[in-house]
Design a protein around this motif. Structure first.
Motif, PDB file in Angstrom:
ATOM      1  N   GLY A   2      -2.986  24.523  11.559  1.00  0.00           N
ATOM      2  CA  GLY A   2      -1.888  25.569  11.652  1.00  0.00           C
ATOM      3  C   GLY A   2      -0.536  25.052  12.252  1.00  0.00           C
ATOM      4  O   GLY A   2      -0.243  24.126  12.614  1.00  0.00           O
ATOM      5  N   SER A   3       0.346  25.946  11.747  1.00  0.00           N
ATOM      6  CA  SER A   3       1.645  25.646  12.143  1.00  0.00           C
ATOM      7  C   SER A   3       2.053  25.713  13.525  1.00  0.00           C
ATOM      8  O   SER A   3       1.330  26.684  14.170  1.00  0.00           O
ATOM      9  CB  SER A   3       2.783  26.453  11.583  1.00  0.00           C
ATOM     10  OG  SER A   3       3.544  25.664  10.381  1.00  0.00           O
ATOM     11  N   ARG A   4       2.647  24.842  14.081  1.00  0.00           N
ATOM     12  CA  ARG A   4       3.251  24.890  15.414  1.00  0.00           C
ATOM     13  C   ARG A   4       4.546  25.399  15.606  1.00  0.00           C
ATOM     14  O   ARG A   4       5.254  25.049  14.865  1.00  0.00           O
ATOM     15  CB  ARG A   4       2.939  23.801  16.322  1.00  0.00           C
ATOM     16  CG  ARG A   4       1.563  23.311  16.405  1.00  0.00           C
ATOM     17  CD  ARG A   4       1.303  21.908  16.730  1.00  0.00           C
ATOM     18  NE  ARG A   4       0.027  21.463  17.328  1.00  0.00           N
ATOM     19  CZ  ARG A   4      -0.769  20.784  16.671  1.00  0.00           C
ATOM     20  NH1 ARG A   4      -0.505  20.440  15.397  1.00  0.00           N
ATOM     21  NH2 ARG A   4      -2.104  20.666  17.011  1.00  0.00           N
ATOM     22  N   VAL A   5       4.961  26.289  16.726  1.00  0.00           N
ATOM     23  CA  VAL A   5       6.213  26.501  16.710  1.00  0.00           C
ATOM     24  C   VAL A   5       6.886  26.074  17.966  1.00  0.00           C
ATOM     25  O   VAL A   5       6.295  26.303  19.262  1.00  0.00           O
ATOM     26  CB  VAL A   5       6.419  28.196  16.839  1.00  0.00           C
ATOM     27  CG1 VAL A   5       7.736  28.658  17.087  1.00  0.00           C
ATOM     28  CG2 VAL A   5       5.746  28.986  15.743  1.00  0.00           C
ATOM     29  N   GLU A  76      10.645  39.633  22.221  1.00  0.00           N
ATOM     30  CA  GLU A  76       9.638  40.332  21.349  1.00  0.00           C
ATOM     31  C   GLU A  76       8.878  39.376  20.195  1.00  0.00           C
ATOM     32  O   GLU A  76       7.691  39.366  20.052  1.00  0.00           O
ATOM     33  CB  GLU A  76      10.176  41.805  20.789  1.00  0.00           C
ATOM     34  CG  GLU A  76      10.566  42.598  21.767  1.00  0.00           C
ATOM     35  CD  GLU A  76      12.045  42.406  22.290  1.00  0.00           C
ATOM     36  OE1 GLU A  76      12.511  41.444  21.994  1.00  0.00           O
ATOM     37  OE2 GLU A  76      12.302  43.063  23.311  1.00  0.00           O
ATOM     38  N   LEU A  77       9.751  38.562  19.370  1.00  0.00           N
ATOM     39  CA  LEU A  77       9.193  37.493  18.622  1.00  0.00           C
ATOM     40  C   LEU A  77       8.157  36.755  19.214  1.00  0.00           C
ATOM     41  O   LEU A  77       7.179  36.329  18.548  1.00  0.00           O
ATOM     42  CB  LEU A  77      10.272  36.860  17.860  1.00  0.00           C
ATOM     43  CG  LEU A  77      11.087  37.699  16.891  1.00  0.00           C
ATOM     44  CD1 LEU A  77      12.383  36.963  16.410  1.00  0.00           C
ATOM     45  CD2 LEU A  77      10.259  38.466  15.822  1.00  0.00           C
ATOM     46  N   VAL A  78       8.457  36.023  20.368  1.00  0.00           N
ATOM     47  CA  VAL A  78       7.582  35.199  21.256  1.00  0.00           C
ATOM     48  C   VAL A  78       6.209  35.908  21.516  1.00  0.00           C
ATOM     49  O   VAL A  78       5.326  35.385  21.296  1.00  0.00           O
ATOM     50  CB  VAL A  78       8.405  34.623  22.343  1.00  0.00           C
ATOM     51  CG1 VAL A  78       7.359  34.041  23.242  1.00  0.00           C
ATOM     52  CG2 VAL A  78       9.642  33.671  22.109  1.00  0.00           C
ATOM     53  N   GLU A  79       6.260  37.268  21.812  1.00  0.00           N
ATOM     54  CA  GLU A  79       5.340  38.197  22.130  1.00  0.00           C
ATOM     55  C   GLU A  79       4.333  38.169  21.028  1.00  0.00           C
ATOM     56  O   GLU A  79       3.181  38.121  21.136  1.00  0.00           O
ATOM     57  CB  GLU A  79       5.592  39.276  22.773  1.00  0.00           C
ATOM     58  CG  GLU A  79       6.272  39.156  24.253  1.00  0.00           C
ATOM     59  CD  GLU A  79       6.831  40.624  24.698  1.00  0.00           C
ATOM     60  OE1 GLU A  79       7.062  41.416  24.026  1.00  0.00           O
ATOM     61  OE2 GLU A  79       7.319  40.571  25.960  1.00  0.00           O
ATOM     62  N   ALA A  83       0.709  36.676  20.272  1.00  0.00           N
ATOM     63  CA  ALA A  83      -0.312  37.770  20.188  1.00  0.00           C
ATOM     64  C   ALA A  83      -1.280  37.277  18.673  1.00  0.00           C
ATOM     65  O   ALA A  83      -2.443  37.690  18.773  1.00  0.00           O
ATOM     66  CB  ALA A  83       0.256  39.233  19.856  1.00  0.00           C
ATOM     67  N   ARG A  84      -0.614  36.664  17.861  1.00  0.00           N
ATOM     68  CA  ARG A  84      -1.078  36.318  16.546  1.00  0.00           C
ATOM     69  C   ARG A  84      -1.828  34.782  16.902  1.00  0.00           C
ATOM     70  O   ARG A  84      -2.478  34.197  16.095  1.00  0.00           O
ATOM     71  CB  ARG A  84      -0.036  35.967  15.605  1.00  0.00           C
ATOM     72  CG  ARG A  84       0.310  37.279  15.053  1.00  0.00           C
ATOM     73  CD  ARG A  84       1.361  37.063  13.923  1.00  0.00           C
ATOM     74  NE  ARG A  84       0.717  36.240  12.843  1.00  0.00           N
ATOM     75  CZ  ARG A  84       0.478  36.721  11.713  1.00  0.00           C
ATOM     76  NH1 ARG A  84       1.121  37.909  11.210  1.00  0.00           N
ATOM     77  NH2 ARG A  84      -0.018  36.000  10.815  1.00  0.00           N
ATOM     78  N   GLY A  85      -1.700  34.311  18.271  1.00  0.00           N
ATOM     79  CA  GLY A  85      -2.243  32.971  18.400  1.00  0.00           C
ATOM     80  C   GLY A  85      -1.514  31.763  17.971  1.00  0.00           C
ATOM     81  O   GLY A  85      -2.036  30.634  18.160  1.00  0.00           O
ATOM     82  N   ALA A  86      -0.235  32.047  17.589  1.00  0.00           N
ATOM     83  CA  ALA A  86       0.362  30.908  17.168  1.00  0.00           C
ATOM     84  C   ALA A  86       0.642  29.909  18.549  1.00  0.00           C
ATOM     85  O   ALA A  86       0.988  30.478  19.462  1.00  0.00           O
ATOM     86  CB  ALA A  86       1.922  31.205  16.567  1.00  0.00           C
ATOM     87  N   LEU A 108       7.629  35.602  30.560  1.00  0.00           N
ATOM     88  CA  LEU A 108       7.707  35.087  29.136  1.00  0.00           C
ATOM     89  C   LEU A 108       7.468  33.708  28.872  1.00  0.00           C
ATOM     90  O   LEU A 108       6.968  32.982  28.040  1.00  0.00           O
ATOM     91  CB  LEU A 108       8.808  35.538  28.365  1.00  0.00           C
ATOM     92  CG  LEU A 108       9.010  35.335  26.884  1.00  0.00           C
ATOM     93  CD1 LEU A 108       7.955  36.433  26.186  1.00  0.00           C
ATOM     94  CD2 LEU A 108      10.422  35.637  26.210  1.00  0.00           C
ATOM     95  N   LEU A 109       8.182  32.927  29.465  1.00  0.00           N
ATOM     96  CA  LEU A 109       8.161  31.448  29.504  1.00  0.00           C
ATOM     97  C   LEU A 109       6.646  30.745  29.681  1.00  0.00           C
ATOM     98  O   LEU A 109       6.465  29.688  29.257  1.00  0.00           O
ATOM     99  CB  LEU A 109       9.034  30.766  30.452  1.00  0.00           C
ATOM    100  CG  LEU A 109      10.460  31.072  30.354  1.00  0.00           C
ATOM    101  CD1 LEU A 109      11.491  30.394  31.407  1.00  0.00           C
ATOM    102  CD2 LEU A 109      11.144  30.641  29.069  1.00  0.00           C
ATOM    103  N   ARG A 110       5.963  31.501  30.140  1.00  0.00           N
ATOM    104  CA  ARG A 110       4.567  31.195  30.707  1.00  0.00           C
ATOM    105  C   ARG A 110       3.506  31.302  29.217  1.00  0.00           C
ATOM    106  O   ARG A 110       2.572  30.673  29.273  1.00  0.00           O
ATOM    107  CB  ARG A 110       3.851  31.706  31.590  1.00  0.00           C
ATOM    108  CG  ARG A 110       4.417  31.300  33.052  1.00  0.00           C
ATOM    109  CD  ARG A 110       3.854  31.789  34.248  1.00  0.00           C
ATOM    110  NE  ARG A 110       3.812  33.040  34.489  1.00  0.00           N
ATOM    111  CZ  ARG A 110       5.060  33.783  35.149  1.00  0.00           C
ATOM    112  NH1 ARG A 110       5.938  33.049  35.637  1.00  0.00           N
ATOM    113  NH2 ARG A 110       4.916  35.034  35.657  1.00  0.00           N
TER     114      ARG A 110
END
Length: 185
Positions: A2-5, A76-79, A83-86, A108-110
């Motif tokens: 999978g792609s990593r961000v 919100e994008l990070v969340e 949530a998608r498991g990225a 959020l940083l966690r």
């Protein structure tokens, strides 16, 4: 695979942190440790105008909060990605001193599995060594499997030269489109 961000973090525009960032970049030599790092951290507090660590911590919180407001929609994008498991990672050109404060203040940083903080390792973007270090923390994937996001064109160009897929961050809307195009959202 999978792609990593790999999301850049910690670089705000107004406030105490950004004023200190260029000094840290100049103070820390490639691979620098010890006295160089100590000078950089002292320089951060001095440049921010705080001798009291509590005042400095509050300035760090305010600076990051202002930056997050300016990046409206990014949290919100990070969340959504989380949530998608990225698998989320961050690479930040920030001194070591404010990182624990920020981690405590912003839950959020966690969501990031690991954050490479330049002040902790004595390297800064766009030095290729810091990208190699970050890849090591991700389990050494092929850079082509990593989607690197940064608001500095210089850092984006360095990452692209090393083979990363990249997005030059200018706002949450453009990032959302790029993440969708990558199949991450």
């Amino acid at each position: 695979k999978g792609s990593r961000v790999l999301r850049k973090g910690g670089r705000g525009k107004p406030g105490a942190l950004p004023a200190a960032r260029p000094s840290v970049s100049r103070t820390l030599p490639r691979g620098g440790t010890g006295k160089s790092r100590k000078r950089a951290e002292i320089s951060l507090s001095h440049m921010a105008g705080f001798s009291d660590p509590k005042m400095h911590a509050e300035a760090v919180r305010r600076s990051l909060a202002e930056y997050l407001v300016k990046c409206g929609g990014t949290a919100e994008l990070v969340e959504r990605l989380d949530a998608r498991g990225a698998p989320l990672y961050a690479l930040s050109n920030m001194p070591a001193e404010p990182w624990p404060i920020m981690l405590e203040a912003f839950s959020l940083l966690r969501r990031f599995r690991h954050v490479v903080v330049s002040g902790e390792i004595g390297m800064v973007k766009p030095d290729p060594a810091i990208y190699a270090h970050a890849l090591g923390k991700l389990g050494n994937p092929d850079p082509a499997d990593v989607f690197f996001i940064d608001d500095s064109l210089r850092n984006i160009e360095a990452a692209a030269t090393l083979g990363f897929r990249t997005h030059h961050f200018r706002g949450a809307e453009g990032l959302e489109q790029a993440l969708a195009a990558e199949g991450l959202l």
